[in-house]
Design an enzyme around this catalytic site. Structure first.
Site, PDB file in Angstrom:
ATOM      1  N   HIS A 110       0.944   5.716  -2.131  1.00  0.00           N
ATOM      2  CA  HIS A 110       0.149   4.725  -2.862  1.00  0.00           C
ATOM      3  C   HIS A 110      -1.032   4.331  -1.993  1.00  0.00           C
ATOM      4  CE1 HIS A 110      -1.033   0.595  -4.080  1.00  0.00           C
ATOM      5  NE2 HIS A 110      -0.879   1.102  -5.281  1.00  0.00           N
TER       6      HIS A 110
ATOM      7  N   ASP B 128       2.366   3.914 -15.316  1.00  0.00           N
ATOM      8  CA  ASP B 128       2.605   2.836 -14.359  1.00  0.00           C
ATOM      9  C   ASP B 128       2.554   1.501 -15.094  1.00  0.00           C
ATOM     10  OD1 ASP B 128       2.685   1.063 -12.253  1.00  0.00           O
ATOM     11  OD2 ASP B 128       0.940   1.876 -11.208  1.00  0.00           O
TER      12      ASP B 128
ATOM     13  N   LYS C 220      -2.086   3.657 -16.971  1.00  0.00           N
ATOM     14  CA  LYS C 220      -1.407   2.370 -17.004  1.00  0.00           C
ATOM     15  C   LYS C 220      -0.746   2.134 -18.364  1.00  0.00           C
ATOM     16  CE  LYS C 220      -2.688   1.037 -12.859  1.00  0.00           C
ATOM     17  NZ  LYS C 220      -1.720   0.948 -11.754  1.00  0.00           N
TER      18      LYS C 220
ATOM     19  N   GLU D 166       5.501   0.499  -4.117  1.00  0.00           N
ATOM     20  CA  GLU D 166       4.201   0.086  -3.581  1.00  0.00           C
ATOM     21  C   GLU D 166       4.165  -1.387  -3.206  1.00  0.00           C
ATOM     22  OE1 GLU D 166       1.019  -1.055  -6.821  1.00  0.00           O
ATOM     23  OE2 GLU D 166       1.923   0.844  -7.394  1.00  0.00           O
TER      24      GLU D 166
ATOM     25  N   ASP E 239       3.303   2.580   0.802  1.00  0.00           N
ATOM     26  CA  ASP E 239       1.872   2.544   1.088  1.00  0.00           C
ATOM     27  C   ASP E 239       1.727   2.396   2.601  1.00  0.00           C
ATOM     28  OD1 ASP E 239      -0.816   1.675   1.547  1.00  0.00           O
ATOM     29  OD2 ASP E 239      -0.955   1.005  -0.531  1.00  0.00           O
TER      30      ASP E 239
ATOM     31  N   GLU F 168       6.568   4.305 -13.528  1.00  0.00           N
ATOM     32  CA  GLU F 168       6.408   3.580 -12.258  1.00  0.00           C
ATOM     33  C   GLU F 168       6.502   2.073 -12.455  1.00  0.00           C
ATOM     34  OE1 GLU F 168       2.847   3.163  -8.937  1.00  0.00           O
ATOM     35  OE2 GLU F 168       3.165   5.083  -9.947  1.00  0.00           O
TER      36      GLU F 168
END
Length: 363
Positions: free
Chosen positions: A298, A196, A167, A248, A271, A222
């Protein structure tokens, strides 16, 4: 074969340790919604969706408020017809959001029935491309210290992973850079590393981050900005500094079409549990491949592996932090960076219902 019954149940599943990202803050649990659909021969399909900790009751309400009842008496084999009927029935109150979560769970259950009746694994039923699927470990670790981040990385590699996502979106860009630098030094230059941002930035700040991250050879950046800000995605992607992954938080094919056409992303990330189910995911993956975008996944990796194994133009199964391993008879195994798609009929997910029942939210 006609559908005889359909039901839904909500569970609140605790996480092994609190996790954090830029969008959701500290998370201590996730919600799991299980849909079971049974046909006249007694073949039962299981559909699943989930939330990051809230909203599950709203999804169950959508299911029990008419969607499940409308299935009874329909032909379970006519999945596309059932899918379109559900979208048409609910389109005025939502072409995404809670409605998409509910429809996705039902759709997954119907495909599970279809696979079981055909005695075929889902990925082969969908066409079958390559059951040997490359994976990455999806860390939810924004709150981790650098020491904890590196320890997690070591554990991931010991468990067979050869690609990792971390992250970003800390209070200062400098903090993010220091963390990426530490990870890159630990992993080496060739190890696939993704980051992300969970929609943390404005367009300007995302461009600054992309420029700052460029020296570290990231596989992708991301969700740098809000998911439906297609113009900003395009601005960041067209700089050519790092490939962009997103999707996502999109809930239907039309949104993904805009993201691919206008947003110029390199990786589409549907997802299966909330983009319209198997049926919705298949539409997105085929469109992405025809427009030179790679489809990744995802969430709910035990199901998503079938979708990546089914279609060409896919890569990198996310092995997500919301794990069901404690409740599964056959958890996914990662060996040297890859997992094998199951060869059991349907999607092959078998839950320990007695163990899961301890976490049930409603009767």
């Amino acid at each position: 074969m006609k559908i005889q019954s359909a039901s839904a149940r909500l569970y609140r599943v605790p996480l092994a340790q609190p996790v954090s990202d830029a969008a959701h803050g500290i998370q201590t649990h996730f919600e799991l919604i299980a849909v079971r659909v049974t046909d006249e021969d007694g073949v039962q399909g299981l559909g699943l969706t989930y939330t990051g900790g809230s909203g599950g009751l709203a999804i169950v309400s959508a299911l029990e408020g008419g969607l499940l009842e409308s299935l009874v008496g329909k032909d379970a084999d006519l999945i596309e017809l059932c899918w379109r009927d559900m979208w048409r029935a609910m389109h005025y109150v939502g072409q995404g959001g809670v409605v998409s979560f509910a429809i996705s769970a039902i759709d997954v259950a119907l495909w599970d029935i279809k696979g079981k009746r055909a005695q075929m694994p889902l990925w082969r039923l969908l066409g079958g491309h390559d059951g040997h699927v490359r994976c990455y470990a999806g860390g939810i670790d924004l709150n981790f210290s650098i020491e904890e981040l590196l320890a997690q990385s070591e554990a991931f590699r010991e468990n067979g992973f050869r690609a990792i996502k971390m992250k970003v979106g800390r209070p200062s860009l400098r903090e993010d850079i220091e963390r990426i630098e530490a990870m890159r030094e630990e992993l080496g230059e060739q190890f696939p590393l993704m980051v992300d941002a969970n929609m943390a930035w404005s367009r300007m700040n995302a461009l600054r981050a992309a420029k700052a991250f460029n020296p570290y050879g990231l596989t992708w950046l991301e969700e740098p900005v809000e998911p439906r800000d297609y113009a900003s995605h395009a601005s960041i992607a067209e700089c050519g500094l790092v490939p962009i992954a997103a999707g996502e938080n999109l809930r239907n094919f039309s949104e993904f079409k805009q993201l691919i056409d206008t947003g110029r992303i390199g990786y589409a990330e549907p997802d299966v549990t909330n983009c319209g189910g198997v049926t919705g995911f298949a539409k997105i993956a085929r469109y992405a491949e025809s427009h030179s975008a790679i489809t990744t996944s995802h969430g709910l990796h035990d199901l998503s592996i079938h979708l990546l194994a089914a279609f060409p133009g896919t890569d990198f199964l996310e092995v997500h932090g919301y794990s069901l391993d404690a409740f599964l008879s056959r958890p996914l195994r990662i060996v040297d960076g890859y997992a094998e798609a199951p060869n059991t009929s349907g999607h092959g997910i078998e839950l320990d219902w007695q163990k899961l029942e301890r976490h049930a939210v409603q009767g």
